[in-house]
Design an enzyme around this catalytic site. Sequence first.
Site, PDB file in Angstrom:
ATOM      1  N   SER A 147       0.841  -1.201   0.000  1.00  0.00           N
ATOM      2  CA  SER A 147       0.000   0.000   0.000  1.00  0.00           C
ATOM      3  C   SER A 147       0.882   1.259   0.000  1.00  0.00           C
ATOM      4  O   SER A 147       1.647   1.455  -0.937  1.00  0.00           O
ATOM      5  CB  SER A 147      -0.949  -0.071   1.212  1.00  0.00           C
ATOM      6  N   ASP A 223     -10.079  -5.825  -3.055  1.00  0.00           N
ATOM      7  CA  ASP A 223      -9.514  -4.781  -2.192  1.00  0.00           C
ATOM      8  C   ASP A 223     -10.428  -3.548  -2.230  1.00  0.00           C
ATOM      9  O   ASP A 223     -10.680  -2.987  -3.307  1.00  0.00           O
ATOM     10  CB  ASP A 223      -8.117  -4.447  -2.737  1.00  0.00           C
ATOM     11  N   HIS A 256      -7.314  -6.139   1.214  1.00  0.00           N
ATOM     12  CA  HIS A 256      -6.126  -5.303   1.430  1.00  0.00           C
ATOM     13  C   HIS A 256      -5.315  -5.729   2.665  1.00  0.00           C
ATOM     14  O   HIS A 256      -4.352  -5.074   3.031  1.00  0.00           O
ATOM     15  CB  HIS A 256      -6.593  -3.851   1.595  1.00  0.00           C
TER      16      HIS A 256
END
EC number: 3.1.2.12
Lengths: 277, 277
Positions: A147, A223, A256
């Site tokens: 991320s 996600d 995620h």
Amino acid sequence: MEKTSASRAFGGVQGVYKHRAKTTDCDMTFAVFVPPHNEGQKLPVLWYLSGLTCTHQNVMDKGEYRRKAAELGLIVVCPDTSPRGERVPDEPDNWQFGSGAGFYLDAKQPPYDRNYRMRSYIADELPDLIAKHFPADMTRQGIFGHSMGGHGALTLALGNPGQFRSCTAFAPIVNPMEADWSKPAFEKYLGADESDWRAYDACALVADGARFDQILIDQGAADGFLESGLMPWRFAEACAQAGIDLTLRMQEGYDHSYFFISTFMDDHLNWHAERLK
Amino acid sequence: MEKTSASRAFGGVQGVYKHRAKTTDCDMTFAVFVPPHNEGQKLPVLWYLSGLTCTHQNVMDKGEYRRKAAELGLIVVCPDTSPRGERVPDEPDNWQFGSGAGFYLDAKQPPYDRNYRMRSYIADELPDLIAKHFPADMTRQGIFGHSMGGHGALTLALGNPGQFRSCTAFAPIVNPMEADWSKPAFEKYLGADESDWRAYDACALVADGARFDQILIDQGAADGFLESGLMPWRFAEACAQAGIDLTLRMQEGYDHSYFFISTFMDDHLNWHAERLK
């Protein structure tokens, strides 16, 4: 450098260390896994950069990297995601700015420019410390992350292709200049002039001529941040135009979380090991 | 039963669930990993019991069981370690009693006898729920755990050899009747008559005639609780006298943490899979 803790794991040692960092002008904590190795042996170093709200600890607890890193003989370094401390300016109620949200850049705007210098910390100061205290072969460094940390890995690799020989990412923020969850932070750290932002944006870096041989990205198709903040197809397009060999894998059903990261951790470690041999 | 969360991991699903439990008269949370499997297929169930201060979450985050459980086709159930809630009597400043310290027994003493019935919860109520909601073959159950949860696994297996076909433990409390960190809890839950404690003590159970075919125990030799609370040699002696096939492995340099557990997790999963085929 001070040792906070050290535990045997998979025949190696998972340690946590603290030091006074010059670049960020505060105490910084980081984790290092040293795999089993022979006396005098120097090992490749793999940097894992974490995402928003994380410290060094999240991936240490949940990333499941030690078994394979021990097998492959990789040192894995997990830095913190921002400067921290009473004297470090912060917005405690904002998870997308300040503590836990350093975005791996060197801030130019006061009052943030004194501490928020994670780019220099990760690229320069911490490697020097690792070289000094661990059995590390600094000519063989790879970098990956998740991320915001995927953004860090891509921009550090694209900005320093001589330093890093391999680069992969889990669900990276590839175009933070344009994403709602990063744009306000970029403005506060770097100022209103967006030309100063481009060194910290993987898509912009590639458009501006930065190159890296081969990159692997895994992205969960389920996600929740995919459409709003991650948009990996933008980076795929930039790489296609620039002739960069990007492997982008959309992973059906994955979100995620660290459940996603740990699932594909072995693939990423193998990728790096092949290129750091 | 209510689903709190579910994430894809290693091709399966790591879920967290909540239900109103009759035995403990409170809401209980537990984690279940269901590996990839074919429609209609029934899978063996492996119970992981956690240690003092833990919830269902610690091993879910740090145990690193999913990769191998997915490969072997094992459902892994991780219950909480005690009843919880405003109406559940507790000693908030005492980590060795009350919340997080249910010791896998059925309390007899008021006010604890209403909620602290983890033995019945794990042996009876939760298996019924698992059988109802998951693709579980309840004729193939194994059990393992860590520290207080290792005590739980050993005593549940020795007490119910017909229910569990395999049993292993990481650094179990094998003789809680005699250890400083468990004796006060036993007295509060069960009363002063120590003959009532013996059903919840692995060494006493074996001395009193309980049997189990084969047991694997891993114990870190650098575990800070080794001499004071764990003392696995007492169980080794009991098993030797009773003719129980115990494999006790002292693991040089390893402590009491999840770094130790995760290192030997694959060995334990393989052990169970071989016996649950």
